[in-house]
Design a protein around this motif. Structure first.
Motif, PDB file in Angstrom:
ATOM      1  N   VAL A 272      15.610  -7.049  15.136  1.00 56.65           N
ATOM      2  CA  VAL A 272      16.075  -5.721  14.713  1.00 56.65           C
ATOM      3  C   VAL A 272      15.127  -5.115  13.697  1.00 56.65           C
ATOM      4  N   VAL A 273      14.826  -5.837  12.620  1.00 56.87           N
ATOM      5  CA  VAL A 273      14.033  -5.236  11.545  1.00 56.87           C
ATOM      6  C   VAL A 273      12.584  -5.028  11.941  1.00 56.87           C
ATOM      7  N   PHE A 274      12.121  -5.754  12.938  1.00 57.43           N
ATOM      8  CA  PHE A 274      10.751  -5.548  13.386  1.00 57.43           C
ATOM      9  C   PHE A 274      10.670  -4.691  14.648  1.00 57.43           C
ATOM     10  N   GLY A 275      11.790  -4.008  14.961  1.00 55.53           N
ATOM     11  CA  GLY A 275      11.774  -2.992  15.991  1.00 55.53           C
ATOM     12  C   GLY A 275      11.794  -3.487  17.414  1.00 55.53           C
ATOM     13  N   ARG A 276      12.155  -4.752  17.631  1.00 60.52           N
ATOM     14  CA  ARG A 276      12.169  -5.280  18.993  1.00 60.52           C
ATOM     15  C   ARG A 276      13.560  -5.243  19.605  1.00 60.52           C
TER      16      ARG A 276
ATOM     17  N   VAL B 200       0.849  -1.199   0.000  1.00 56.48           N
ATOM     18  CA  VAL B 200       0.000   0.000   0.000  1.00 56.48           C
ATOM     19  C   VAL B 200       0.879   1.241   0.000  1.00 56.48           C
ATOM     20  N   GLU B 201       0.399   2.277  -0.667  1.00 59.86           N
ATOM     21  CA  GLU B 201       1.164   3.510  -0.772  1.00 59.86           C
ATOM     22  C   GLU B 201       1.508   4.089   0.590  1.00 59.86           C
ATOM     23  N   ALA B 202       0.573   4.005   1.542  1.00 55.39           N
ATOM     24  CA  ALA B 202       0.779   4.634   2.850  1.00 55.39           C
ATOM     25  C   ALA B 202       1.980   4.056   3.576  1.00 55.39           C
ATOM     26  N   GLU B 203       2.399   2.842   3.221  1.00 60.72           N
ATOM     27  CA  GLU B 203       3.512   2.194   3.923  1.00 60.72           C
ATOM     28  C   GLU B 203       4.776   2.121   3.080  1.00 60.72           C
TER      29      GLU B 203
ATOM     30  N   ALA C 179       7.945  -2.604   6.428  1.00 63.10           N
ATOM     31  CA  ALA C 179       6.512  -2.742   6.695  1.00 63.10           C
ATOM     32  C   ALA C 179       5.927  -3.892   5.881  1.00 63.10           C
ATOM     33  N   GLY C 180       6.304  -3.978   4.605  1.00 63.24           N
ATOM     34  CA  GLY C 180       5.782  -5.046   3.762  1.00 63.24           C
ATOM     35  C   GLY C 180       6.249  -6.417   4.219  1.00 63.24           C
ATOM     36  N   LEU C 181       7.514  -6.514   4.602  1.00 63.47           N
ATOM     37  CA  LEU C 181       8.044  -7.796   5.053  1.00 63.47           C
ATOM     38  C   LEU C 181       7.344  -8.237   6.336  1.00 63.47           C
ATOM     39  N   HIS C 182       7.090  -7.287   7.232  1.00 61.54           N
ATOM     40  CA  HIS C 182       6.397  -7.617   8.475  1.00 61.54           C
ATOM     41  C   HIS C 182       5.004  -8.146   8.187  1.00 61.54           C
ATOM     42  N   GLN C 183       4.325  -7.507   7.241  1.00 56.68           N
ATOM     43  CA  GLN C 183       2.979  -7.942   6.881  1.00 56.68           C
ATOM     44  C   GLN C 183       3.002  -9.364   6.313  1.00 56.68           C
ATOM     45  N   LEU C 184       3.974  -9.635   5.441  1.00 56.61           N
ATOM     46  CA  LEU C 184       4.036 -10.941   4.794  1.00 56.61           C
ATOM     47  C   LEU C 184       4.407 -12.052   5.769  1.00 56.61           C
ATOM     48  N   LEU C 185       5.292 -11.728   6.728  1.00 54.74           N
ATOM     49  CA  LEU C 185       5.810 -12.765   7.617  1.00 54.74           C
ATOM     50  C   LEU C 185       5.083 -12.841   8.959  1.00 54.74           C
ATOM     51  N   TYR C 186       4.169 -11.895   9.214  1.00 52.32           N
ATOM     52  CA  TYR C 186       3.530 -11.845  10.531  1.00 52.32           C
ATOM     53  C   TYR C 186       2.930 -13.183  10.961  1.00 52.32           C
ATOM     54  N   PRO C 187       2.221 -13.886  10.079  1.00 51.97           N
ATOM     55  CA  PRO C 187       1.646 -15.175  10.524  1.00 51.97           C
ATOM     56  C   PRO C 187       2.705 -16.228  10.866  1.00 51.97           C
ATOM     57  N   LEU C 188       3.958 -16.001  10.409  1.00 45.11           N
ATOM     58  CA  LEU C 188       5.004 -17.000  10.641  1.00 45.11           C
ATOM     59  C   LEU C 188       5.888 -16.675  11.830  1.00 45.11           C
ATOM     60  N   LEU C 189       5.683 -15.502  12.450  1.00 52.02           N
ATOM     61  CA  LEU C 189       6.596 -15.080  13.508  1.00 52.02           C
ATOM     62  C   LEU C 189       6.657 -16.046  14.689  1.00 52.02           C
ATOM     63  N   PRO C 190       5.589 -16.783  15.019  1.00 48.96           N
ATOM     64  CA  PRO C 190       5.742 -17.771  16.103  1.00 48.96           C
ATOM     65  C   PRO C 190       6.850 -18.793  15.839  1.00 48.96           C
ATOM     66  N   HIS C 191       7.176 -19.007  14.565  1.00 48.12           N
ATOM     67  CA  HIS C 191       8.224 -19.989  14.230  1.00 48.12           C
ATOM     68  C   HIS C 191       9.625 -19.424  14.405  1.00 48.12           C
ATOM     69  N   VAL C 192       9.745 -18.112  14.629  1.00 46.63           N
ATOM     70  CA  VAL C 192      11.071 -17.507  14.781  1.00 46.63           C
ATOM     71  C   VAL C 192      11.834 -18.153  15.925  1.00 46.63           C
ATOM     72  N   GLU C 193      11.142 -18.547  16.972  1.00 43.85           N
ATOM     73  CA  GLU C 193      11.815 -19.151  18.131  1.00 43.85           C
ATOM     74  C   GLU C 193      12.505 -20.458  17.789  1.00 43.85           C
ATOM     75  N   ARG C 194      12.154 -21.049  16.660  1.00 45.44           N
ATOM     76  CA  ARG C 194      12.789 -22.308  16.258  1.00 45.44           C
ATOM     77  C   ARG C 194      14.094 -22.077  15.494  1.00 45.44           C
TER      78      ARG C 194
END
Length: 923
Positions: free
Chosen positions: A99-103, A64-67, A73-88
């Motif tokens: 870092v890239v998601f601001g944590r 979207v233009e606003a982002e 922002a786009g990467l966060h949107q695409l990967l958001y449903p997969l973030l629970p798997h980051v712990e693996r």
């Protein structure tokens, strides 16, 4: 309410290709490219259904233009449903996502590091049947996310993961250069267009039907949306317009259609739609989005009934029917209405630093220090995460909203600094113009950006040095309390200018910096000592560089680079190449591009020093292309200078001299001593390579006179061996000895391992027989000697010659064999042949000089291929922008490398070997 979906009609070919794409066993990526409304989203829906039927998990995101300016922002949107798997994932990859998601506030990862982390995540998260990632309106994805998606898409082969991206052809996108396979989506043919229109709008008035088919020109969205508009009262004027495609462009016609539906809505509903549009509420199903981060439109049932919104079945939220609805809502609002909506959204996103700042900036008209400070904070966040372009935009806006001229100038200075590091020199110049009032042309910001433009675009070291030195003096005399950002940036820029300018500039810079006392930052003192004159100031610098590098990864990227330059001057760059490799791709793709260019220069220099010459040439060609594309004239000539020196070492004399001449013609009139010296060093190396020792001596003494080391001449210490060897071969033994002793007296062996190797080698070459053997051994057994294979091989060659002449052939064979093998491995044929000649003189069999295709430079291979194709030297020259004489010189060196003696044999010789790497560098 069912979500609006353009039916898939007349797309048999595209559906067949997409079905094969889904059923293929290999993971891969595909780009759908077509105009607005042509049905890309419908085809994405078809792919999604096919994938779900095959057992895939499907994740769909929308740009979207606003982002488009929000990093990742786009990467966060695409990967958001997969973030629970980051712990693996392993710890390194988990940190990258934090870092890239601001944590996390750690240093941002490179594109390669983050791309590998994303690949690991999607592979880990993919179910056994597979994972399909779908991205609609990819042209609006933020640049940082686009780079990562392109990186991942090129590397999906063999994974159970697929990526489909839908793009509009108008405008540019980072996906244009991503090298992903494409499937064009053209308009429907006449038969399919008529069938779709009749299915969706049966019993349409014949005149309106004709009009719709004529205007739609096969665009499915137009076929769906135009009939009610052209049939109704709002379309009466349109129906009276002259017939013919192109009277009203389709995007404009769509806005008329949606504008007619927006106009009757009440002010509350229009305000709600505007807030949703400005916050990037998506068109179509919002599957997988971060719902808590998106504005939820309330009470907009009337807008939905008017055909402006759909209901997302997954989350029960209203979403825009099409991106053009969103843009029409924004365009139809007044400026005051838009500012009011942005203010409301800033309150909604009060916990999101970057989104809140973005909306506050758009909501504010008059100077406001609170908003300016919020934008500064957002810029710092973006810079940490690799979003330099967004940081420049926000800092510039913060300057506009500053309440005092001092704050305005400081923020413009920050923006200029980041823009300069990011290679945005055009933007730097606009910032110069912006700072001329009210803070004046002498403000630190104006000086900084003016000097950037003067130095990097024009190579103007004299005026830029005067400007920056005067600004440093003003800050010093103004009673600066400490080494603040303004002073530090100006000092470091002054140091960079002085390094390029040479001795005269350093004579003015050293007293000025000494007058700063404690105001001069500790790292800047390292840069001053290393960059100016290692002969007089280099002792102990390598320890100070090591101490400073110990703070990695918490160093700013520009300090990583500056310390790398310092390490180059004291020949310890190899210890830090991994730091540069870890950061360079991120800097080039999403961050400080100019910083990345310097990192590539340093990587090339270390590859050259360590003997990896083929890789050094690829790196050099890559950075030359980058610097030329970015209009950085100074860096482009610096790239040519390094390539000239490398070509001279390899024996590619025609190319070396052409590049050296280009650099010399540009740099010498501008008094850019740094580049002039490298050009002279290249000329010296070329003359030595072909055995023209008189020319080599004359070139070498142009850098520094025998027995002296000119102040500020950075090549003076580096060419000790060149001057000494050229002097000995031309009967100037006294000058050679004087220079070797001067190197010892100057303490060069204590400055760096390379200088120790060449100083002891020079002393050995000029010493008497009794003393020489010990000095040769001292050079060859120095702990750092093996890191500099070319210099070590030269010392061994000289040692072998001395042994053969003094102690006999048997004593010389082993050291000469080592020299010959080292030269052959480096690919410097002229030096290798000298060593083989000496071996033969010792009665020993010389290493076989077989064809060595790997030693072909990319230029040599290109010329050889053209010659094999039957082109004359003149025709090859026209293709390669070289003179026929230079082409002939290249072929003269190619023939023995390939083991052939004629053009007729070139084709078979080339076919028998793998192609040489091209100049573009790694992906």
């Amino acid at each position: 309410m069912e979500p609006f979906v353009t039916p898939v009609v007349g797309r048999e070919t595209e559906q067949s290709i997409l079905s094969s794409f889904v059923t293929s066993a290999e993971g891969r990526a595909l780009v759908l490219r077509g105009e607005t409304g042509v049905g890309k989203s419908a085809l994405l829906g078809h792919v999604a259904e096919q994938a779900r039927s095959a057992g895939y998990r499907v994740i769909r995101a929308t740009g979207v233009e606003a982002e488009s300016n929000l990093p990742f922002a786009g990467l966060h949107q695409l990967l958001y449903p997969l973030l629970p798997h980051v712990e693996r994932l392993d710890a390194v990859h988990r940190v990258a996502f934090d870092v890239v998601f601001g944590r996390s506030h750690e240093a941002a990862p490179s594109v390669m590091a983050l791309g590998i982390a994303v690949l690991d995540l999607v592979t880990t998260a993919a179910p056994s049947k597979g994972l399909l990632l779908m991205l609609d309106d990819g042209q609006w994805l933020d640049p940082a996310s686009t780079e990562i998606c392109g990186f991942v898409g090129r590397r999906l082969a063999g994974n159970a993961v697929k990526l489909v991206v839908a793009l509009r052809p108008e405008g540019s996108s980072g996906f244009d250069s991503a090298a992903l396979p494409e499937l064009p989506v053209p308009p429907l043919d006449g038969s399919a267009a008529a069938r779709l229109l009749d299915e969706r709008h049966p019993r349409l008035d014949p005149e309106v039907r004709r009009r719709v088919l004529d205007e739609a020109q096969g665009n499915p969205l137009a076929l769906m949306e135009l009939p009610p508009y052209l049939s109704g009262q709002a379309g009466e004027r349109a129906a009276r317009e002259p017939s013919g495609h192109g009277v009203v462009p389709l995007p404009d016609r769509f806005r008329q259609v949606y504008g007619a539906r927006i106009a009757p809505l009440g002010p509350d509903q229009r305000a709600e739609l505007l807030r949703g549009a400005l916050d990037g509420v998506h068109a179509g199903a919002a599957t997988g989005l971060t719902r808590a981060a998106r504005y939820r439109m309330q009470g907009v049932e009337e807008a939905a009934a008017a055909g402006l919104l759909d209901l997302d079945p997954a989350g029960g939220e209203f979403v825009f029917r099409h991106p053009l609805v969103r843009s029409t809502v924004v365009l139809s609002a007044t400026p005051n209405e838009r500012r009011s909506a942005h203010a409301a959204l800033a309150r909604v996103h009060r916990d999101d630093v970057e989104r809140r700042a973005m909306h506050l900036a758009a909501a504010t008209v008059d100077p406001d220090e609170e908003v300016a400070a919020a934008l500064e904070e957002a810029a710092a966040s973006a810079t940490r995460r690799g979003g330099a372009a967004a940081a420049v935009t926000w800092l510039t806006r913060a300057a506009e909203l500053s309440e005092t001229s001092g704050d305005r100038s400081r923020r413009l200075g920050d923006a200029a600094f980041v823009a300069g590091q990011a290679g945005l020199l055009g933007q730097v110049q606009r910032l110069v113009d912006a700072d001329r009032a009210p803070s004046g042309p002498d403000s630190a910001a104006s000086v900084l950006v003016s000097a950037y433009a003067a130095l990097y675009e024009d190579g103007d070291v004299r005026s830029s040095h005067r400007q920056v030195a005067a600004a440093v003096e003003r800050l010093r005399d103004g009673g600066a309390a400490g080494p603040g950002e303004e002073l530090t940036r100006l000092v470091n820029l002054l140091l960079a200018i002085s390094q390029y300018a040479g001795a005269d500039a350093w004579a003015r810079t050293h007293p000025l910096l000494d007058s700063l006392g404690e105001l001069l930052p500790a790292k800047s003192r390292i840069y001053q000592d290393a960059w100016s004159d290692v002969v007089r100031r280099g002792a102990g610098v390598h320890e100070r560089v090591a101490q400073a590098y110990a703070a990695f990864p918490n160093l700013d990227p520009w300090d990583i680079t500056r310390l790398g330059v310092a390490a180059y001057h004291v020949d310890t760059l190899g210890q830090y190449r991994s730091h540069l490799l870890r950061r360079v791709e991120r800097e080039l793709r999403t961050g400080a591009v100019m910083n990345g260019m310097t990192m590539l220069h340093l990587i090339m220099l270390d590859q050259t020093a360590s003997g990896d010459w083929a890789a050094a040439e690829r790196t050099g060609q890559r950075v030359l292309e980058l610097t030329t594309a970015h209009g950085n004239t100074l860096f482009a000539h610096q790239s040519r200078a390094y390539l000239a020196l490398l070509a001279a070492l390899r024996g590619d004399l025609g190319r070396a001299r052409e590049l050296q001449a280009v650099v010399d013609r540009w740099a010498r009139p501008r008094r850019i001593g740094f580049l002039v010296q490298i050009a002279d060093a290249a000329a010296t190396a070329a003359a030595l390579s072909e055995g023209d020792y008189e020319a080599a001596y004359l070139c070498a003494i142009g850098i520094t006179a025998p027995g002296t080391f000119e102040p500020g001449a950075h090549q003076a210490a580096r060419t000790v061996l060149d001057l000494v060897e050229a002097a000995l071969h031309t009967g100037r033994a006294r000058q050679a000895r004087r220079h070797a002793l001067a190197a010892q007296e100057a303490g060069l062996p204590e400055v760096s391992p390379r200088l120790a190797l060449i100083t002891f080698g020079a002393l050995a070459m000029t010493a008497g027989d009794d003393e020489a053997e010990g000095l040769f051994r001292r050079a060859e057994t120095h702990p750092g000697a093996a890191d500099f294979p070319f210099e070590l091989a030269r010392v061994r060659l000289a040692h072998g010659i001395r042994l053969r002449q003094g102690r006999g052939p048997r004593a010389a064979r082993e050291v000469l064999r080592q020299a010959a093998e080292a030269f052959a491995e480096l690919g410097t044929e002229a030096w290798a042949e000298r060593a083989r000649t000496e071996l033969r003189a010792c009665g020993a069999p010389a290493p076989h000089s077989a064809a060595n295709p790997a030693a072909l430079t990319w230029q040599e291979q290109r010329i050889a291929e053209l010659a094999a194709g039957g082109l004359t030297n003149k025709e090859i020259g026209e293709r390669t922008h070289l003179s026929p004489r230079t082409v002939s010189s290249h072929l003269y060196r190619v023939f023995p490398k390939l083991g052939v003696t004629s053009r007729a044999a070139l084709r078979d010789a080339l076919a028998a070997v793998p192609s040489a790497p091209g100049p573009g560098g790694a992906a």
